[in-house]
Design a protein around this motif. Sequence first.
Motif, short mmCIF file in Angstrom:
data_model
loop_
_atom_site.label_atom_id
_atom_site.label_comp_id
_atom_site.label_asym_id
_atom_site.label_seq_id
_atom_site.Cartn_x
_atom_site.Cartn_y
_atom_site.Cartn_z
N SER A 307 -48.78 -23.76 20.06
CA SER A 307 -48.70 -24.07 19.14
C SER A 307 -47.24 -23.29 18.78
CB SER A 307 -49.50 -23.43 17.63
OG SER A 307 -50.65 -24.11 17.33
N MET A 308 -46.95 -21.94 20.00
CA MET A 308 -46.07 -21.48 19.79
C MET A 308 -45.76 -21.57 21.60
SD MET A 308 -43.53 -19.49 19.25
CE MET A 308 -43.56 -18.87 17.51
N ASN A 309 -44.42 -21.71 22.24
CA ASN A 309 -43.93 -21.51 22.72
C ASN A 309 -42.59 -20.44 22.91
OD1 ASN A 309 -41.38 -22.56 25.18
ND2 ASN A 309 -43.27 -23.38 26.10
N THR A 310 -42.58 -19.79 23.84
CA THR A 310 -41.94 -19.09 24.47
C THR A 310 -40.96 -18.66 25.63
OG1 THR A 310 -42.95 -17.35 22.90
CG2 THR A 310 -41.24 -15.99 24.09
N THR A 311 -39.31 -19.05 25.73
CA THR A 311 -39.04 -19.26 27.36
C THR A 311 -37.49 -17.96 26.92
OG1 THR A 311 -39.38 -21.65 26.74
CG2 THR A 311 -37.07 -20.43 28.50
N THR A 312 -37.56 -17.25 28.46
CA THR A 312 -36.52 -16.75 28.80
C THR A 312 -35.80 -17.56 30.19
OG1 THR A 312 -38.11 -14.80 27.76
CG2 THR A 312 -36.08 -14.75 29.43
N ILE A 313 -34.80 -16.98 29.15
CA ILE A 313 -32.71 -17.89 30.18
C ILE A 313 -32.36 -16.20 30.71
CG2 ILE A 313 -31.42 -19.63 30.55
CD1 ILE A 313 -32.57 -20.68 27.57
N ARG A 314 -32.15 -16.58 32.21
CA ARG A 314 -31.48 -15.21 32.56
C ARG A 314 -29.72 -16.17 33.31
NH1 ARG A 314 -30.40 -10.38 34.71
NH2 ARG A 314 -28.97 -10.64 36.47
N THR A 315 -28.21 -15.52 33.04
CA THR A 315 -27.67 -16.47 33.42
C THR A 315 -26.52 -15.67 34.31
OG1 THR A 315 -25.99 -15.04 31.95
CG2 THR A 315 -27.42 -16.81 30.84
N SER A 316 -25.90 -16.59 34.91
CA SER A 316 -24.91 -16.00 36.25
C SER A 316 -24.35 -14.37 35.96
CB SER A 316 -23.93 -16.80 36.40
OG SER A 316 -25.24 -18.04 37.42
N LEU A 317 -24.14 -14.08 34.85
CA LEU A 317 -23.36 -12.69 34.46
C LEU A 317 -24.07 -12.07 34.25
CD1 LEU A 317 -19.97 -13.85 32.61
CD2 LEU A 317 -20.26 -13.68 34.99
#
Length: 482
Positions: A307-317
């Motif tokens: 039902s719920m998806n949570t995603t975390t992204i990190r960038t190069s900076l």
Amino acid sequence: MKNKRRDFLKLTGMAGLTVAGAGVLNGFAAEPKIDNKSALDQKSHLQHFNMSGFAAPKLDVVRIGFIGLGNRGPAHLGQVSILEGVDIKALCDLRPEKLDLAKKKIQKTSFKPDTYSGKDDWKKVCERKDIDLIFIATPWELHTPMAVYAMNQGKHVCVEVPAAKTVEECWQLVETSERTKKHCMMMENACYGFYELLMLNLARQGFFGEIIHGEGAYIHHLLYGHFSKDKYYEQWRLKENIGRNGNLYPTHGLGPIAQVMNINRGDKFEYLVSVSGNDFMMNDLAKKLASKDDFFKDFVDKPFRGSMNTTTIRTSLGRTIMLQHDVTSPRPKSDGLVISGTKATAIQFPVEKISVAREATPETWRGSDAQKWITDEEFKALEKKYEPSIVKKLGEIAKEVGAHGGGDFLMDWRTIDCLRNGLPLDQDVYDAALWSSIGPLTEWSVANQATIKIPDFTAGSWKANKPLDIAISAGGNTKVKV
């Protein structure tokens, strides 16, 4: 070169499992663990041509074919039909009744498009020599095959979201666009919302300072729409929710943040980790409906996504992004946009608010303005001062004729205007590929409890690519016929 890249696709799309230091498989031994360096080193994967900032030759009249006229297609058709400098040449859908409705939508115009309803007639539309641009608004699994075919036939492409379902498809779009030098724009209308454009302009003007963090979401109660017998052709969208566990629709929440952060144009995504909960609603509804209607028995006890998806992204900076996806819970619709910087933070839902950091000391920080929202009057003053040029120019008519608060119309107008004036499009093929790739990469992360590296579809050109300027420039001179 192409075969090498194709091998790379399979690695990143099907087996590119890496964490910061070690791969995580947790019992998925049948899916190979790939060494980070060998799987993700992209130095040998050179661009055919850099499509970032690419301006195609001007088209005085943009001749258009529409493929898919169920839900999104008619909106684009209606909005494009009131723009000068366009000619609607073809309408295509498997269902003759949808073609009839589409023709009625433009019956008061001078356009007399040919209609196509055969199974493979969409190819005939793409093959026509008198068409410059193809709009694709079909079920997701058809987006990439149709877009690739259209570009190979010398057509620019506007494709609905997501542009692709797999990482390999994302690379197909990139390779084809670079080789043919044809635009492939994913029609991410969230990037043209008035608030989102305001946030982009504030960021461009340095209002937020350094961008630290962003949040976005697709929270939309679509539970009963998914199970509708007639909303989506042959229940295609319901079927997309079976056997795919991740963020299936990431681009609405992600697109505006990526633009604010200059992703693909000065920064890039490095890796993500994604978590899904259980399905608490879809299978229960399938059982309830099946108890009264045998039609729904085929959907009982299926592996519906959480039902719920949570995603975390990190960038190069070193920036971070949080994305969420939930289309079944009884929650108000929200794209959950948050932009957080060193000088200010903005939050869109449930009420548009901004906080501004003021100078504080260790003794005065408890009462500092950094912990307070600015007043409604101050917010209105900001809106007026930083109103994007495109909103100032077309905002009122956009709200009158466009869906999603006018954002749809701004997107269609801007796209046609750029093609007519030989300007780069606001979203290029690298954006389409990157934003779409988050879907399958989250599926892989969820299934393997792993942190996943994110491919660089620009092959390193993100370091020199220039930021887009839609919030600053209103574009060219395309008039609206109303």
